[in-house]
Design an enzyme around this catalytic site. Structure first.
Site, short mmCIF file in Angstrom:
data_model
loop_
_atom_site.label_atom_id
_atom_site.label_comp_id
_atom_site.label_asym_id
_atom_site.label_seq_id
_atom_site.Cartn_x
_atom_site.Cartn_y
_atom_site.Cartn_z
N LYS A 90 0.85 -1.18 0.00
CA LYS A 90 0.00 0.00 0.00
C LYS A 90 0.89 1.23 0.00
O LYS A 90 2.07 1.17 0.36
CB LYS A 90 -0.93 0.02 1.21
CG LYS A 90 -0.23 0.13 2.54
CD LYS A 90 -1.22 0.36 3.69
CE LYS A 90 -1.81 1.74 3.62
NZ LYS A 90 -2.67 2.07 4.78
N ASN A 100 6.54 5.99 -1.16
CA ASN A 100 7.78 5.38 -1.68
C ASN A 100 8.64 4.77 -0.58
O ASN A 100 9.85 4.62 -0.74
CB ASN A 100 8.59 6.41 -2.47
CG ASN A 100 7.81 6.99 -3.63
OD1 ASN A 100 7.15 6.26 -4.37
ND2 ASN A 100 7.83 8.31 -3.76
N ARG A 101 8.01 4.42 0.55
CA ARG A 101 8.70 3.81 1.70
C ARG A 101 9.76 4.74 2.31
O ARG A 101 10.61 4.30 3.07
CB ARG A 101 9.35 2.48 1.30
CG ARG A 101 8.37 1.40 0.87
CD ARG A 101 7.40 1.06 1.99
NE ARG A 101 6.56 -0.08 1.69
CZ ARG A 101 5.36 -0.03 1.14
NH1 ARG A 101 4.85 1.16 0.82
NH2 ARG A 101 4.66 -1.11 0.91
N LEU A 102 9.69 6.03 1.98
CA LEU A 102 10.61 7.00 2.59
C LEU A 102 9.94 7.55 3.86
O LEU A 102 9.63 8.73 3.97
CB LEU A 102 10.96 8.12 1.61
CG LEU A 102 11.74 7.67 0.37
CD1 LEU A 102 12.05 8.86 -0.52
CD2 LEU A 102 13.03 6.96 0.77
N HIS A 103 9.73 6.66 4.81
CA HIS A 103 8.99 7.01 6.02
C HIS A 103 9.76 8.00 6.89
O HIS A 103 11.00 8.04 6.87
CB HIS A 103 8.72 5.74 6.84
CG HIS A 103 8.14 4.63 6.04
ND1 HIS A 103 6.98 4.77 5.29
CD2 HIS A 103 8.55 3.34 5.85
CE1 HIS A 103 6.70 3.62 4.69
NE2 HIS A 103 7.64 2.74 5.02
#
Length: 214
Positions: free
Chosen positions: A9, A191-194
């Site tokens: 997601k 983009n999983r750049l949390h």
């Protein structure tokens, strides 16, 4: 066997920036907690995972309910003779974690646990429903028992024994205060750049704030 590699997601509900956070983690936790509660995004917003190092050398996690938090730390209640209680007595360095999926947020707390005062434990125990009070007495938490009926029969007997009598708090049941030494806030981002912001306690009682790579 089931392949879960396509369970994905996009995380895009919020952000966590240094320009918009307080100097101490309890204030940020308070803000996040009440935001989740007010939005109704979690059925039990105070549900948290408690991880301890067991006496058998294995780490173990379980979900319990946070009952209070203050500038000093986080309080939950348990049976001190349980597997969890014995593990904390042997090694009070534990970890608490919250996952609020509705806002794509996690909070991970490393801390040192110590028993709350008897007054604090008494006051909380007195506030519990009678069934919960009796449940704390009847359960030798984590011990092997012969059947479900064994518990229910013992509970029925206690209901008779304590009819119209004040139910006292068992001495082996009470609170733990977890004093945080490190608190990490995790906010899901695209983009999983949390966003990951870590607060670390300093000797002068201030907090060092750092951003971690996702």
């Amino acid at each position: 066997m089931q392949d879960l590699s396509n369970y994905r997601k996009s995380y895009d509900k919020s952000e966590l920036l240094e320009s918009a956070i307080p100097e101490d983690p309890i204030n940020l936790f308070n803000g996040w907690f009440h935001e989740i509660k007010d939005l109704g995004g979690s059925e039990e917003v105070n549900a948290m995972t408690v991880a301890t190092m067991g006496l058998d050398g294995f780490p173990k996690s379980r979900v319990v309910l946070l009952k209070k938090f203050t500038e000093e730390g986080f309080i939950f209640y348990t049976n001190y003779n349980s597997e969890k209680g014995k593990a904390i007595e042997a090694n009070p360095h534990i970890c608490l974690s919250f996952f609020w999926h509705s806002m794509e947020r996690q909070v991970i707390i490393k801390g040192i646990a110590r028993k709350t005062s008897e007054i604090i434990s008494d006051n909380y125990f007195d506030s519990r429903p009678e069934g919960s009070k009796l449940g704390a007495i009847v359960s030798n938490q984590s011990e092997v028992i012969p059947s479900r009926g064994y518990l229910e029969d013992n509970l029925k007997q206690l209901e008779v024994d304590f009819e119209s009598i004040v139910i006292p708090r068992p001495k082996h049941w009470g609170g733990f205060l977890v004093i945080p030494v490190e608190v990490e806030f995790w906010q899901g981002r695209p983009n999983r750049l949390h966003d990951r912001i870590r607060y670390t306690s300093q000797k002068d009682f201030s907090w060092k704030i750092e951003r971690l790579s996702p």
